[in-house]
Design a protein around this motif. Sequence first.
Motif, short mmCIF file in Angstrom:
data_model
loop_
_atom_site.label_atom_id
_atom_site.label_comp_id
_atom_site.label_asym_id
_atom_site.label_seq_id
_atom_site.Cartn_x
_atom_site.Cartn_y
_atom_site.Cartn_z
N LYS A 62 -80.81 -67.93 -31.60
CA LYS A 62 -79.37 -67.67 -31.48
C LYS A 62 -79.10 -66.17 -31.41
CE LYS A 62 -75.20 -68.18 -34.32
NZ LYS A 62 -75.28 -66.87 -35.00
N ASP A 63 -79.81 -65.38 -32.22
CA ASP A 63 -79.60 -63.93 -32.23
C ASP A 63 -79.96 -63.30 -30.88
OD1 ASP A 63 -78.72 -64.11 -34.81
OD2 ASP A 63 -80.59 -63.36 -35.72
N VAL A 64 -81.03 -63.78 -30.26
CA VAL A 64 -81.45 -63.26 -28.96
C VAL A 64 -80.41 -63.61 -27.90
CG1 VAL A 64 -83.17 -63.44 -27.11
CG2 VAL A 64 -83.91 -63.24 -29.49
N MET A 65 -79.94 -64.85 -27.92
CA MET A 65 -78.92 -65.27 -26.96
C MET A 65 -77.67 -64.42 -27.09
SD MET A 65 -79.48 -69.37 -27.53
CE MET A 65 -77.97 -69.88 -26.72
N GLU A 66 -77.23 -64.18 -28.32
CA GLU A 66 -76.01 -63.42 -28.53
C GLU A 66 -76.20 -61.94 -28.20
OE1 GLU A 66 -74.03 -64.05 -32.22
OE2 GLU A 66 -73.78 -66.19 -31.89
N ALA A 67 -77.39 -61.41 -28.44
CA ALA A 67 -77.65 -60.00 -28.14
C ALA A 67 -77.56 -59.72 -26.65
CB ALA A 67 -79.03 -59.59 -28.66
N MET A 68 -77.85 -60.74 -25.84
CA MET A 68 -77.84 -60.55 -24.39
C MET A 68 -76.51 -60.95 -23.75
SD MET A 68 -80.60 -59.07 -23.82
CE MET A 68 -80.30 -58.99 -22.07
N THR A 69 -75.56 -61.38 -24.57
CA THR A 69 -74.25 -61.75 -24.05
C THR A 69 -73.41 -60.50 -23.82
OG1 THR A 69 -74.29 -63.85 -25.24
CG2 THR A 69 -72.15 -63.07 -24.49
N THR A 70 -72.78 -60.41 -22.66
CA THR A 70 -71.91 -59.28 -22.34
C THR A 70 -70.50 -59.59 -22.81
OG1 THR A 70 -73.24 -58.71 -20.41
CG2 THR A 70 -71.00 -57.82 -20.50
N ASN A 71 -70.05 -58.91 -23.86
CA ASN A 71 -68.72 -59.16 -24.43
C ASN A 71 -67.75 -58.06 -24.02
OD1 ASN A 71 -69.15 -61.62 -25.98
ND2 ASN A 71 -70.55 -60.38 -27.21
N GLU A 72 -67.58 -57.91 -22.73
CA GLU A 72 -66.66 -56.92 -22.18
C GLU A 72 -65.31 -57.58 -21.92
OE1 GLU A 72 -64.70 -53.74 -20.46
OE2 GLU A 72 -66.48 -53.79 -21.72
N SER A 73 -64.25 -57.02 -22.47
CA SER A 73 -62.92 -57.58 -22.24
C SER A 73 -61.88 -56.51 -22.51
CB SER A 73 -62.67 -58.80 -23.13
OG SER A 73 -61.48 -59.46 -22.76
N SER A 74 -60.65 -56.81 -22.12
CA SER A 74 -59.53 -55.92 -22.42
C SER A 74 -58.25 -56.72 -22.30
CB SER A 74 -59.50 -54.72 -21.45
OG SER A 74 -59.36 -55.16 -20.11
N PHE A 75 -57.17 -56.20 -22.86
CA PHE A 75 -55.90 -56.89 -22.79
C PHE A 75 -55.38 -56.89 -21.35
CE2 PHE A 75 -56.11 -55.66 -27.27
CZ PHE A 75 -55.80 -56.87 -27.88
N PHE A 76 -54.88 -58.04 -20.90
CA PHE A 76 -54.34 -58.21 -19.55
C PHE A 76 -55.32 -57.67 -18.50
CE2 PHE A 76 -50.70 -58.05 -22.44
CZ PHE A 76 -50.03 -59.22 -22.09
N ARG A 77 -56.58 -58.01 -18.68
CA ARG A 77 -57.64 -57.51 -17.81
C ARG A 77 -57.39 -57.93 -16.35
NH1 ARG A 77 -64.13 -58.88 -18.48
NH2 ARG A 77 -64.88 -57.43 -16.90
N ASP A 78 -57.57 -56.99 -15.43
CA ASP A 78 -57.32 -57.23 -14.00
C ASP A 78 -55.91 -57.80 -13.83
OD1 ASP A 78 -60.00 -56.49 -13.65
OD2 ASP A 78 -60.64 -58.57 -13.83
N ARG A 79 -54.95 -57.06 -14.09
CA ARG A 79 -53.56 -57.47 -14.30
C ARG A 79 -53.05 -58.60 -13.40
NH1 ARG A 79 -49.59 -56.15 -18.25
NH2 ARG A 79 -48.04 -57.69 -17.65
N ARG A 80 -53.53 -58.67 -12.16
CA ARG A 80 -52.96 -59.61 -11.20
C ARG A 80 -53.00 -61.08 -11.66
NH1 ARG A 80 -54.32 -59.13 -4.93
NH2 ARG A 80 -52.71 -57.53 -5.10
N PRO A 81 -54.09 -61.60 -12.26
CA PRO A 81 -54.06 -63.00 -12.70
C PRO A 81 -52.92 -63.29 -13.69
CG PRO A 81 -56.30 -62.17 -12.71
CD PRO A 81 -55.42 -61.00 -12.45
N PHE A 82 -52.60 -62.33 -14.54
CA PHE A 82 -51.51 -62.53 -15.49
C PHE A 82 -50.15 -62.50 -14.79
CE2 PHE A 82 -55.09 -61.20 -18.06
CZ PHE A 82 -55.04 -62.10 -19.10
N ASP A 83 -50.04 -61.69 -13.73
CA ASP A 83 -48.82 -61.71 -12.93
C ASP A 83 -48.66 -63.06 -12.24
OD1 ASP A 83 -48.21 -59.11 -13.65
OD2 ASP A 83 -49.12 -58.22 -11.86
#
Length: 280
Positions: A62-83
């Motif tokens: 489980k630790d190896v799987m989680e270490a390789m997970t990309t947890n990149e995010s931000s609020f209203f990311r790529d604004r257009r989908p929220f529009d």
Amino acid sequence: MSPEDYNFITSFLLDTTGLSLGENKEYLLEARLVPLAQSHGMNGIEDLVLALQSSIDPSLKKDVMEAMTTNESSFFRDRRPFDELKNNILPSLIAERQTTQRLRIWCSACSHGQEPYSIVMLIREHFPELANWNIQIVATDLCTKALDRAQGGIYSQFEVQRGLPVQLLMKHFDQCEQGWQIKSELGSGIQWKHLNLLEDFQHLGMFDIVFCRNVLIYFKPDTKKHILDRISRQMSSSGVLLLGAAETVLGISDNYSKMSECQSAIYQLAKTSPLSAGVN
């Protein structure tokens, strides 16, 4: 890192998470897994591989799987989908669901929580008529550490400056020692669940809106198809799927068609699909 160790870890990640690293990513594995190996009292990658092969430590996988997970995010990311959500998707669903007054939304890779919190803020700000509706948001992720952070709702000054308008920050967050904490009432309607998209997710139920953004880009085509086809079976007949800006269903799954009113990677069930005749 030996070629044998590299092949073992990349095969392990492909089988357990769907992550397809390909060739020449030794630097990435070493950057993320050497510190993990050391935290488990090992010298490096070779010891880590031996431990994975022996299955002595059940938490290591489980630790190896989680270490390789990309947890990149931000609020209203790529604004257009929220529009698109504000201008097209929600108004259409609201008009259709006036009788049941119920909507279910799934954030399938919620990372540190910015996406589901952004959805809640958008609904609160622009759709006051939904105040008495039954709105359920299910937020899932492979990484339990990311889920814990998401549920805690605490973000640094840098994180809240990425995409979050200052008026929403002042309205929906309280300042705290670590930065900013989202107000408890904003997260009260979100269900946080650990989930690996390679595994069965029928237990989550049916959804009207599915966010699956910037996840499938890491998977091989057959894995993408498998996940997309299973998601389609859990979408209501007028349900909507939102993918990342660089993602598409074209050439992968025939169960979807482009949502004509929207400019982004937003799809509905294909009219020719037997799934489109499902109940709401």
